[in-house]
Design a protein around this motif. Structure first.
Motif, short mmCIF file in Angstrom:
data_model
loop_
_atom_site.label_atom_id
_atom_site.label_comp_id
_atom_site.label_asym_id
_atom_site.label_seq_id
_atom_site.Cartn_x
_atom_site.Cartn_y
_atom_site.Cartn_z
N GLY A 55 0.79 -1.23 0.00
CA GLY A 55 0.00 0.00 0.00
C GLY A 55 0.82 1.27 0.00
O GLY A 55 0.24 2.37 0.05
N SER A 56 2.14 1.16 -0.04
CA SER A 56 2.98 2.36 -0.05
C SER A 56 2.67 3.25 -1.24
O SER A 56 2.50 2.75 -2.36
N ARG A 57 2.62 4.57 -1.02
CA ARG A 57 2.38 5.52 -2.11
C ARG A 57 3.72 5.80 -2.79
O ARG A 57 4.70 6.21 -2.16
N ILE A 58 3.77 5.57 -4.09
CA ILE A 58 5.01 5.69 -4.85
C ILE A 58 4.85 6.77 -5.93
O ILE A 58 3.91 6.72 -6.74
N ALA A 59 5.76 7.75 -5.95
CA ALA A 59 5.80 8.74 -7.02
C ALA A 59 6.63 8.16 -8.16
O ALA A 59 7.82 7.90 -8.00
N VAL A 60 5.99 7.91 -9.29
CA VAL A 60 6.66 7.27 -10.43
C VAL A 60 7.31 8.33 -11.31
O VAL A 60 6.66 9.28 -11.76
N LEU A 61 8.63 8.17 -11.53
CA LEU A 61 9.39 9.12 -12.33
C LEU A 61 9.72 8.50 -13.68
O LEU A 61 10.02 7.31 -13.78
N ASP A 62 9.69 9.34 -14.72
CA ASP A 62 10.06 8.83 -16.04
C ASP A 62 11.57 8.90 -16.22
O ASP A 62 12.31 9.19 -15.27
N ASP A 63 12.02 8.65 -17.43
CA ASP A 63 13.47 8.59 -17.68
C ASP A 63 14.15 9.95 -17.53
O ASP A 63 15.38 10.03 -17.48
N LYS A 64 13.37 11.05 -17.44
CA LYS A 64 13.93 12.37 -17.24
C LYS A 64 13.79 12.84 -15.79
O LYS A 64 14.11 13.99 -15.47
N GLY A 65 13.29 11.96 -14.93
CA GLY A 65 13.14 12.31 -13.52
C GLY A 65 11.91 13.10 -13.19
O GLY A 65 11.78 13.65 -12.09
N GLU A 81 10.03 7.22 -4.24
CA GLU A 81 9.99 7.39 -5.68
C GLU A 81 10.41 6.11 -6.38
O GLU A 81 11.15 5.30 -5.82
N CYS A 82 9.93 5.97 -7.60
CA CYS A 82 10.32 4.84 -8.45
C CYS A 82 10.77 5.40 -9.79
O CYS A 82 9.98 6.02 -10.50
N LYS A 83 12.04 5.20 -10.09
CA LYS A 83 12.57 5.69 -11.35
C LYS A 83 12.59 4.57 -12.37
O LYS A 83 12.95 3.43 -12.04
N THR A 84 12.20 4.87 -13.58
CA THR A 84 12.16 3.88 -14.65
C THR A 84 12.98 4.37 -15.84
O THR A 84 13.48 5.49 -15.84
N ASN A 85 13.11 3.50 -16.81
CA ASN A 85 13.82 3.88 -18.04
C ASN A 85 12.84 4.15 -19.18
O ASN A 85 13.20 4.06 -20.35
N LYS A 86 11.58 4.47 -18.82
CA LYS A 86 10.55 4.71 -19.83
C LYS A 86 10.25 6.20 -19.95
O LYS A 86 10.37 6.95 -18.98
N SER A 87 9.81 6.61 -21.11
CA SER A 87 9.38 7.99 -21.31
C SER A 87 8.03 8.21 -20.62
O SER A 87 7.34 7.26 -20.26
N ALA A 88 7.65 9.47 -20.44
CA ALA A 88 6.39 9.79 -19.78
C ALA A 88 5.20 9.18 -20.51
O ALA A 88 4.26 8.67 -19.90
#
Length: 344
Positions: free
Chosen positions: A287-297, A326-333
């Motif tokens: 249930g943790s709230r995660i701010a998802v970041l795209d490849d540009k942060g 936060e969760c950083k990914t290698n995907k575009s927005a």
């Protein structure tokens, strides 16, 4: 009767009242062949169901002969030795994977896990805690807690000490089975019922609970709780390294993919895909709230951690200024938005 779910022939320990404390099965069988099943069933006059039969000397000899005739010389020789000591012997025949109702049944299922015959959550362990007694594990084996003081006194009178290593329902795995191809620095930290895959290294502070483990080459420096399975198909070069806590339980299985890293004192309550990293000190629950970041942060969306379960190539971290997870990914927005909304 030509089929069984599992068959176990072993020796164990009973208290002064004849109650079982533990059982050792040198060669537990999952789905034994019809020849072995028929041979054992005939000797024991087995009528079906899940049963545990304490064996007499005559039954031990008859079982050894019948199993030998059925083609399993190794098991036959093991059974024949049961009559050479003073420990009680038992045969457990399970025609179904029902919840265990006796100590011998529970120990057979724990053996199936540690012998890698079934994987975590691949066998029914419901109600096992109510079945297993709390036992003093000593240098003289299992001792009933109600009889411990008497045993300690007898040892002292002989100028000896009864060394109590721990008091628990579960013994350490290596007193019952040492799986091939593993390194375990501190054996007391791996319980019977752990599934330790080929090529796994468990360091001194590593801990693996029953009904949990590793599927392949992994480095374990933290805690793997019940219900967790890590590193399915992993190898040493891309193996999963954990220094934190992986928590499962109930009917939840927390799996961890290849090439993952959990930092020191990190923990997860969701399954991870491949090549994921959780920074040191970060604990993620479903249930943790995660701010998802795209490849540009840039923040794309805020989701619950469960929405990111089993996804690959994720980096979980805590923002040093805001404290947000936060969760950083290698995907575009655009890609990320499409994937998240398709998931939901």
């Amino acid at each position: 009767m030509t089929t069984l779910y599992s068959l176990g022939l072993g020796v164990g320990t009973q208290n002064s009242k004849g109650d079982w404390l533990e059982v050792f099965y040198p060669k537990p069988l999952l789905a034994p062949n019809s020849e072995i099943t028929s041979a054992v069933a005939q000797v024991l006059e087995y009528q079906g169901g899940n049963v545990a039969v304490e064996l007499t000397s005559d039954q031990i000899k008859a079982l050894a002969d019948a199993i030998d005739n059925a083609g399993d010389t190794e098991l036959s020789q093991m059974v024949r030795t049961f009559d050479q000591g003073d420990k009680p012997a038992v045969a457990v025949l399970l025609d179904s994977d029902a919840e265990p109702t006796s100590v011998p049944e529970a120990y057979l299922k724990l053996h199936l896990l540690s012998h890698r015959l079934v994987k975590p959550h691949g066998v029914n362990l419901s109600g096992m805690f109510a079945v297993l007694p709390n036992v003093a594990w000593t240098n003289e084996g299992a001792v009933d807690l109600n009889e411990l003081t008497e045993r300690q006194l007898k040892a002292r009178l002989k100028g000896q000490i009864l060394d109590v290593d721990c008091v628990d329902k579960f013994p350490k795995m290596t007193n019952y089975v040492v799986p091939t191809g593993v390194r375990i620095a501190h054996t007391a930290r791996v319980r019977l019922g752990a599934y330790v895959g080929e090529g796994t290294t468990i360091m001194h502070e590593g801990f693996v609970n029953f009904n949990a483990g590793t599927a392949g080459k992994s480095m374990i420096e933290g805690r793997i709780s019940a219900g967790v399975m890590i590193g399915e198909g992993s190898d040493l070069g891309g193996g999963c390294s954990t220094m934190g806590t992986l928590s499962g339980g109930g009917n939840i299985v927390i799996s961890v993919g290849e090439g993952c890293l959990l930092g020191a004192n990190a923990g997860i309550g969701i399954p991870l895909g491949d090549r994921c990293t959780v920074e040191a000190g970060l604990y993620i629950t479903a249930g943790s709230r995660i701010a998802v970041l795209d490849d540009k942060g840039e923040v794309v969306e805020t989701v619950k951690a469960r929405d990111l379960a089993n996804k690959n190539d994720l980096l979980f971290r805590r923002n040093s200024q805001s404290g947000a997870v936060e969760c950083k990914t290698n995907k575009s927005a655009i890609e990320l938005n499409e994937e998240l909304h398709a998931h939901n």
